[in-house]
Design a protein around this motif. Structure first.
Motif, PDB file in Angstrom:
ATOM      1  N   ALA A  77      47.013 -50.003  32.830  1.00 49.06           N
ATOM      2  CA  ALA A  77      47.717 -48.688  32.672  1.00 49.06           C
ATOM      3  C   ALA A  77      48.018 -48.792  31.083  1.00 49.06           C
ATOM      4  O   ALA A  77      48.783 -49.909  30.842  1.00 49.06           O
ATOM      5  N   PHE A  78      47.732 -47.800  30.509  1.00 47.87           N
ATOM      6  CA  PHE A  78      48.014 -47.751  29.170  1.00 47.87           C
ATOM      7  C   PHE A  78      48.978 -46.606  28.778  1.00 47.87           C
ATOM      8  O   PHE A  78      49.139 -45.763  29.116  1.00 47.87           O
ATOM      9  N   GLU A  79      50.024 -47.066  27.873  1.00 44.93           N
ATOM     10  CA  GLU A  79      50.950 -46.189  27.236  1.00 44.93           C
ATOM     11  C   GLU A  79      50.263 -46.136  25.618  1.00 44.93           C
ATOM     12  O   GLU A  79      50.256 -47.296  25.099  1.00 44.93           O
ATOM     13  N   VAL A  80      49.993 -44.854  25.288  1.00 46.60           N
ATOM     14  CA  VAL A  80      49.551 -44.477  23.970  1.00 46.60           C
ATOM     15  C   VAL A  80      50.769 -43.863  23.088  1.00 46.60           C
ATOM     16  O   VAL A  80      51.135 -43.089  23.570  1.00 46.60           O
ATOM     17  N   LYS A  81      50.931 -44.793  21.879  1.00 48.48           N
ATOM     18  CA  LYS A  81      52.182 -44.148  21.132  1.00 48.48           C
ATOM     19  C   LYS A  81      51.262 -43.982  19.738  1.00 48.48           C
ATOM     20  O   LYS A  81      50.741 -44.871  19.132  1.00 48.48           O
ATOM     21  N   THR A  82      51.557 -42.792  19.284  1.00 51.89           N
ATOM     22  CA  THR A  82      50.818 -42.200  18.008  1.00 51.89           C
ATOM     23  C   THR A  82      52.055 -41.808  16.758  1.00 51.89           C
ATOM     24  O   THR A  82      52.817 -41.202  17.396  1.00 51.89           O
ATOM     25  N   ARG A  83      51.981 -42.388  15.762  1.00 49.03           N
ATOM     26  CA  ARG A  83      52.992 -41.989  14.723  1.00 49.03           C
ATOM     27  C   ARG A  83      52.039 -41.670  13.387  1.00 49.03           C
ATOM     28  O   ARG A  83      51.147 -42.199  13.221  1.00 49.03           O
ATOM     29  N   VAL A 109      51.678 -46.263  42.107  1.00 52.90           N
ATOM     30  CA  VAL A 109      51.537 -45.228  42.801  1.00 52.90           C
ATOM     31  C   VAL A 109      49.932 -44.782  42.553  1.00 52.90           C
ATOM     32  O   VAL A 109      49.391 -44.520  43.313  1.00 52.90           O
ATOM     33  N   TRP A 110      49.674 -45.041  41.428  1.00 54.83           N
ATOM     34  CA  TRP A 110      48.330 -44.416  41.087  1.00 54.83           C
ATOM     35  C   TRP A 110      47.342 -45.331  41.669  1.00 54.83           C
ATOM     36  O   TRP A 110      46.358 -44.806  42.415  1.00 54.83           O
ATOM     37  N   ILE A 111      47.517 -46.632  41.811  1.00 54.81           N
ATOM     38  CA  ILE A 111      46.740 -47.638  42.649  1.00 54.81           C
ATOM     39  C   ILE A 111      46.505 -47.292  43.884  1.00 54.81           C
ATOM     40  O   ILE A 111      45.322 -47.146  44.428  1.00 54.81           O
ATOM     41  N   ARG A 112      47.705 -46.754  44.687  1.00 55.24           N
ATOM     42  CA  ARG A 112      47.445 -46.513  46.116  1.00 55.24           C
ATOM     43  C   ARG A 112      46.702 -44.932  46.101  1.00 55.24           C
ATOM     44  O   ARG A 112      45.875 -44.765  47.194  1.00 55.24           O
ATOM     45  N   ASP A 113      46.915 -44.144  45.241  1.00 57.74           N
ATOM     46  CA  ASP A 113      46.290 -42.979  45.301  1.00 57.74           C
ATOM     47  C   ASP A 113      44.870 -43.084  45.001  1.00 57.74           C
ATOM     48  O   ASP A 113      43.953 -42.386  45.709  1.00 57.74           O
ATOM     49  N   PHE A 114      44.552 -43.710  43.988  1.00 53.57           N
ATOM     50  CA  PHE A 114      43.140 -44.027  43.688  1.00 53.57           C
ATOM     51  C   PHE A 114      42.288 -44.697  44.628  1.00 53.57           C
ATOM     52  O   PHE A 114      41.160 -44.377  44.997  1.00 53.57           O
ATOM     53  N   HIS A 115      43.068 -45.845  45.302  1.00 53.83           N
ATOM     54  CA  HIS A 115      42.405 -46.654  46.497  1.00 53.83           C
ATOM     55  C   HIS A 115      41.907 -45.668  47.559  1.00 53.83           C
ATOM     56  O   HIS A 115      40.925 -45.860  48.173  1.00 53.83           O
ATOM     57  N   ARG A 116      42.753 -44.950  47.536  1.00 53.88           N
ATOM     58  CA  ARG A 116      42.490 -43.811  49.007  1.00 53.88           C
ATOM     59  C   ARG A 116      41.432 -42.987  48.639  1.00 53.88           C
ATOM     60  O   ARG A 116      40.650 -42.597  49.582  1.00 53.88           O
ATOM     61  N   ASN A 117      41.070 -42.539  47.354  1.00 53.66           N
ATOM     62  CA  ASN A 117      40.159 -41.483  47.136  1.00 53.66           C
ATOM     63  C   ASN A 117      38.758 -42.203  46.345  1.00 53.66           C
ATOM     64  O   ASN A 117      37.996 -41.429  46.114  1.00 53.66           O
ATOM     65  N   SER A 118      38.665 -43.527  46.381  1.00 49.90           N
ATOM     66  CA  SER A 118      37.633 -43.997  45.739  1.00 49.90           C
ATOM     67  C   SER A 118      37.156 -45.144  46.128  1.00 49.90           C
ATOM     68  O   SER A 118      37.912 -46.070  46.308  1.00 49.90           O
ATOM     69  N   PRO A 119      35.795 -45.201  46.506  1.00 44.42           N
ATOM     70  CA  PRO A 119      35.275 -46.732  46.893  1.00 44.42           C
ATOM     71  C   PRO A 119      35.443 -47.632  45.850  1.00 44.42           C
ATOM     72  O   PRO A 119      35.019 -48.746  45.970  1.00 44.42           O
ATOM     73  N   MET A 120      35.413 -47.092  44.413  1.00 52.30           N
ATOM     74  CA  MET A 120      35.057 -47.898  43.161  1.00 52.30           C
ATOM     75  C   MET A 120      36.096 -49.117  43.114  1.00 52.30           C
ATOM     76  O   MET A 120      35.685 -50.109  42.643  1.00 52.30           O
ATOM     77  N   LEU A 121      37.170 -48.855  43.753  1.00 53.38           N
ATOM     78  CA  LEU A 121      38.346 -50.168  43.476  1.00 53.38           C
ATOM     79  C   LEU A 121      38.386 -50.788  44.684  1.00 53.38           C
ATOM     80  O   LEU A 121      38.242 -50.330  45.884  1.00 53.38           O
ATOM     81  N   ILE A 127      44.675 -56.520  40.245  1.00 56.22           N
ATOM     82  CA  ILE A 127      45.447 -57.000  39.257  1.00 56.22           C
ATOM     83  C   ILE A 127      45.965 -55.771  38.368  1.00 56.22           C
ATOM     84  O   ILE A 127      44.803 -55.286  37.882  1.00 56.22           O
ATOM     85  N   ILE A 128      47.155 -55.429  38.014  1.00 58.49           N
ATOM     86  CA  ILE A 128      47.410 -54.523  37.303  1.00 58.49           C
ATOM     87  C   ILE A 128      48.152 -55.249  36.236  1.00 58.49           C
ATOM     88  O   ILE A 128      48.971 -55.886  36.217  1.00 58.49           O
ATOM     89  N   ARG A 129      48.036 -54.514  34.984  1.00 57.32           N
ATOM     90  CA  ARG A 129      48.633 -54.783  33.807  1.00 57.32           C
ATOM     91  C   ARG A 129      48.779 -53.420  33.135  1.00 57.32           C
ATOM     92  O   ARG A 129      48.290 -52.663  33.056  1.00 57.32           O
ATOM     93  N   ILE A 130      49.905 -53.738  32.354  1.00 63.15           N
ATOM     94  CA  ILE A 130      50.518 -52.542  31.382  1.00 63.15           C
ATOM     95  C   ILE A 130      50.392 -53.078  30.037  1.00 63.15           C
ATOM     96  O   ILE A 130      50.833 -54.017  29.566  1.00 63.15           O
ATOM     97  N   ASP A 131      49.497 -52.077  29.181  1.00 61.31           N
ATOM     98  CA  ASP A 131      49.423 -52.563  27.916  1.00 61.31           C
ATOM     99  C   ASP A 131      50.021 -51.205  27.052  1.00 61.31           C
ATOM    100  O   ASP A 131      49.856 -50.248  27.655  1.00 61.31           O
TER     101      ASP A 131
END
Length: 155
Positions: A77-83, A109-121, A127-131
């Protein structure tokens, strides 16, 4: 980086407009400009973008994930900050511990929702990481990107 410019209200034109009709609209435009640059950077770096501007609408947890991408078996999951310009603090300084805690919750929450709706995951790719991707542009039009930093594993 080859990012096409749009006007602050999001309308593409043959001659880009960089006028600041108001600070809020311009800040929104700059944020979207940075997110587009970040998505392009991630694609070139081998990431597969799964979601952009995903919004959690749970009453007890509101928020947005700017970008979610997969790199091999890691979901990031990415947080993008622009200045614009170099006078303000480095963009990554805007990501506080409180913001990181919220990003972790949103990613779950995203992982749970996405997993429910997509066979891709698959279960093995949980493994989740925040960058954070921190972007600085020139202070004036055409706002070319001067620096893009990818800070891995901040949360």
């Amino acid at each position: 980086m080859g990012i096409s410019a749009t006007s602050p209200i999001g309308v593409r034109s043959s001659s880009p407009t960089y006028a600041k009709p108001n600070t809020r609209a311009w800040g929104h435009w700059l944020g979207r400009y940075g997110e587009e640059a970040a998505a392009r950077y991630l694609h070139e770096a081998g990431y597969h973008v799964l979601a952009r501007n995903w919004v959690c609408r749970q009453p007890d947890l509101r928020g947005e994930l700017d970008l979610v991408a997969r790199y091999r078996r890691i979901i990031v999951a990415f947080e993008v900050k622009t200045r614009a310009g170099g006078r303000l603090a480095h963009p990554v300084q805007a990501v506080t511990e409180e913001k990181l805690a919220r990003l972790r919750q949103l990613a779950g929450v995203w992982i749970r929702d996405f997993h429910r709706n997509s066979p891709m995951l698959t279960r093995r790719s949980h493994i989740i990481r925040i960058d954070v991707i921190a972007i600085r542009t020139e202070p004036r039009p055409p706002y070319k990107i001067q620096q893009l930093d990818h800070i891995v594993g901040v949360g």
